[in-house]
Write a protein that holds these residues in place. Structure first.
Motif, PDB file in Angstrom:
ATOM      1  N   ASN A   1       0.831  -1.202   0.000  1.00 50.18           N
ATOM      2  CA  ASN A   1       0.000   0.000   0.000  1.00 50.18           C
ATOM      3  C   ASN A   1       0.869   1.256   0.000  1.00 50.18           C
ATOM      4  OD1 ASN A   1      -2.506  -1.394   0.070  1.00 50.18           O
ATOM      5  ND2 ASN A   1      -2.260  -1.738   2.267  1.00 50.18           N
TER       6      ASN A   1
ATOM      7  N   THR B   1      -5.356   2.210   1.137  1.00 50.56           N
ATOM      8  CA  THR B   1      -5.809   1.086   1.953  1.00 50.56           C
ATOM      9  C   THR B   1      -5.854  -0.167   1.092  1.00 50.56           C
ATOM     10  OG1 THR B   1      -8.165   1.334   1.465  1.00 50.56           O
ATOM     11  CG2 THR B   1      -7.268   2.671   3.268  1.00 50.56           C
ATOM     12  N   THR B   2      -5.858  -1.311   1.746  1.00 53.59           N
ATOM     13  CA  THR B   2      -5.919  -2.576   1.005  1.00 53.59           C
ATOM     14  C   THR B   2      -7.181  -2.650   0.159  1.00 53.59           C
ATOM     15  OG1 THR B   2      -4.586  -3.735   2.658  1.00 53.59           O
ATOM     16  CG2 THR B   2      -6.014  -5.080   1.247  1.00 53.59           C
ATOM     17  N   GLU B   3      -8.303  -2.200   0.701  1.00 53.33           N
ATOM     18  CA  GLU B   3      -9.556  -2.235  -0.055  1.00 53.33           C
ATOM     19  C   GLU B   3      -9.468  -1.361  -1.301  1.00 53.33           C
ATOM     20  OE1 GLU B   3     -14.365  -1.539   0.651  1.00 53.33           O
ATOM     21  OE2 GLU B   3     -12.917  -0.806   2.130  1.00 53.33           O
ATOM     22  N   GLN B   4      -8.971  -0.135  -1.147  1.00 57.62           N
ATOM     23  CA  GLN B   4      -8.809   0.760  -2.299  1.00 57.62           C
ATOM     24  C   GLN B   4      -7.824   0.168  -3.296  1.00 57.62           C
ATOM     25  OE1 GLN B   4      -7.520   4.037   0.188  1.00 57.62           O
ATOM     26  NE2 GLN B   4      -9.279   5.281  -0.447  1.00 57.62           N
ATOM     27  N   HIS B   5      -6.753  -0.390  -2.771  1.00 56.86           N
ATOM     28  CA  HIS B   5      -5.700  -0.930  -3.628  1.00 56.86           C
ATOM     29  C   HIS B   5      -6.223  -2.088  -4.474  1.00 56.86           C
ATOM     30  CE1 HIS B   5      -1.035  -1.560  -3.702  1.00 56.86           C
ATOM     31  NE2 HIS B   5      -1.566  -1.582  -4.920  1.00 56.86           N
ATOM     32  N   ARG B   6      -6.976  -2.972  -3.850  1.00 58.94           N
ATOM     33  CA  ARG B   6      -7.505  -4.120  -4.600  1.00 58.94           C
ATOM     34  C   ARG B   6      -8.465  -3.666  -5.697  1.00 58.94           C
ATOM     35  NH1 ARG B   6      -5.578  -8.637  -3.293  1.00 58.94           N
ATOM     36  NH2 ARG B   6      -4.865  -9.175  -1.184  1.00 58.94           N
ATOM     37  N   GLU B   7      -9.246  -2.645  -5.436  1.00 55.11           N
ATOM     38  CA  GLU B   7     -10.145  -2.116  -6.457  1.00 55.11           C
ATOM     39  C   GLU B   7      -9.349  -1.561  -7.633  1.00 55.11           C
ATOM     40  OE1 GLU B   7     -13.469   1.438  -7.086  1.00 55.11           O
ATOM     41  OE2 GLU B   7     -12.692   1.016  -5.075  1.00 55.11           O
TER      42      GLU B   7
ATOM     43  N   GLU C   1      -0.799  -6.212   3.892  1.00 57.01           N
ATOM     44  CA  GLU C   1      -2.237  -6.258   4.159  1.00 57.01           C
ATOM     45  C   GLU C   1      -2.525  -6.543   5.636  1.00 57.01           C
ATOM     46  OE1 GLU C   1      -6.248  -8.594   2.567  1.00 57.01           O
ATOM     47  OE2 GLU C   1      -4.274  -9.108   1.744  1.00 57.01           O
ATOM     48  N   GLU C   2      -1.701  -7.373   6.265  1.00 54.22           N
ATOM     49  CA  GLU C   2      -1.994  -7.802   7.629  1.00 54.22           C
ATOM     50  C   GLU C   2      -1.087  -7.162   8.677  1.00 54.22           C
ATOM     51  OE1 GLU C   2      -3.835 -12.159   7.432  1.00 54.22           O
ATOM     52  OE2 GLU C   2      -1.767 -12.104   6.741  1.00 54.22           O
TER      53      GLU C   2
ATOM     54  N   ASP D   1      -5.838   6.104  -4.349  1.00 56.46           N
ATOM     55  CA  ASP D   1      -6.537   4.882  -4.743  1.00 56.46           C
ATOM     56  C   ASP D   1      -5.804   3.602  -4.374  1.00 56.46           C
ATOM     57  OD1 ASP D   1      -8.681   6.259  -5.781  1.00 56.46           O
ATOM     58  OD2 ASP D   1      -7.853   6.347  -7.807  1.00 56.46           O
ATOM     59  N   ARG D   2      -4.638   3.710  -3.734  1.00 56.79           N
ATOM     60  CA  ARG D   2      -3.917   2.510  -3.301  1.00 56.79           C
ATOM     61  C   ARG D   2      -3.477   2.628  -1.840  1.00 56.79           C
ATOM     62  NH1 ARG D   2       0.898   1.262  -6.064  1.00 56.79           N
ATOM     63  NH2 ARG D   2       1.287   3.471  -6.388  1.00 56.79           N
TER      64      ARG D   2
END
Length: 336
Positions: free
Chosen positions: A91, A100-106, A123-124, A97-98
């Motif tokens: 991240n 957080t992990t959620e934003q990054h995955r999108e 991520e963890e 757009d990168r």
């Protein structure tokens, strides 16, 4: 080297000519073939060192970034040659757009990186890796998932960089493997400063390089490097659609088992375009020198991370050794 040359080597705004560099020589393979086939041929020269669980560290880009390595090139490489490999990322330190992990995955899915697993290393949690011989660090923080891999293909889009001067394999690993909060903060920010980007020039290059050293020491002989010299804006791919227009001609793809050698060769090819009178490469050279980016090369050499002297071997002509000027003799002004 003489004392005067050693002083020059620590100044990241001054290039040390090839014939004034000391030390041993490494092999760097080169092809002009900027295509999925060219990438596969370059990777094949270093792939024997990739064993076990393989990570591919590349910059998957901001949304719709125009200059990143085309995902279909990497898709062909994975499907044909590295079917069990995993793309790895971390991240960002900046919000976007990168972040957080959620934003990054999108963003990863938006840009087409859906043909193989993509592992966000931080991520963890974070882990520490030792930095042997560092001036700024004794350890660097990386994503814990990196410890799950046995070997790594460092697949880099070579280009300029707003703070680093240029982004090669060293930047891809030094910034790209440091976790998004602690590691990247240690590289970029003076503790207690409100300015996230308060470390610059030689100190930034040295901190970034020490971060890289932690990763390459972790993988040992199991890490290799491929740099793609295509769509080379003075801007990093982290600027996405806001990147400055590309004016530098495309060159080709390089591969090596030596990180210092491959980044040195790419920088030399940028300079060779102008030196050979083939084109005006002012913008990228200016970006490298004004940010003191050349310190990346001399510091890698000082830390024993590789050689800044190399043999450039032409994959298009039986692996014959060629000079930098010969390698760029084919380039033409970038036409967009």
């Amino acid at each position: 080297m003489t004392e005067a040359n050693l002083q020059t080597a620590t100044n990241g705004s001054v290039r040390v000519p090839f014939d004034q560099r000391d030390g041993a020589t490494s092999d760097v393979f080169f092809t002009r073939d900027l295509s999925p086939e060219g990438l596969r041929r370059a990777v094949a020269k270093v792939a024997p060192q990739l064993t076990g669980k393989i990570a591919i560290k590349l910059h998957t880009g901001e949304k719709d970034g125009p200059n990143i390595i085309p995902f279909n090139w990497v898709k062909d490489l994975v499907s044909e040659d590295l079917p069990d490999a995993t793309i790895v990322e971390t991240n960002t330190y900046y919000e976007g757009d990168r972040y957080t992990t959620e934003q990054h995955r999108e963003t990863i899915a938006h840009n087409g990186w859906t043909f193989c697993p993509v592992d966000i290393l931080d991520e963890e949690d974070v882990a520490t890796l030792p930095v042997a011989g560092g001036k700024w660090f004794s350890e660097m923080h990386v994503g814990t998932h990196m410890l799950n891999y046995d070997s790594m293909l460092t697949l880099t889009h070579f280009k300029g960089h707003t703070m680093g001067g240029f982004g090669g394999s060293n930047k891809n690993l030094g910034i790209g493997c440091a976790d998004g909060r602690i590691g990247k903060g240690e590289i970029h920010t003076v503790p207690g400063s409100d300015n996230l980007w308060s470390i610059a020039e030689e100190e930034l290059m040295e901190r970034m390089t020490e971060s890289t050293k932690a990763t390459i020491d972790f993988f040992g002989d199991g890490i290799v490097y491929v740099n793609v010299m295509r769509n080379m804006s003075v801007s990093c791919d982290c600027e996405g659609t806001g990147a400055m227009p590309v004016v530098t001609p495309n060159v080709g793809i390089l591969a090596s088992t030596d990180i210092c050698a491959i980044d040195s060769a790419c920088v030399d090819l940028v300079y060779a375009m102008t030196e050979a009178g083939l084109c005006d490469n002012h913008d990228l050279v200016e970006r490298i020198e004004t940010r003191h980016g050349l310190r990346q090369l001399s510091y890698m050499h000082e830390l024993g991370m590789g050689n800044w002297k190399y043999r450039l071997l032409d994959l298009d002509n039986g692996e014959a050794e060629i000079a930098q000027a010969e390698a760029v003799a084919h380039v033409k002004p970038f036409e967009g």
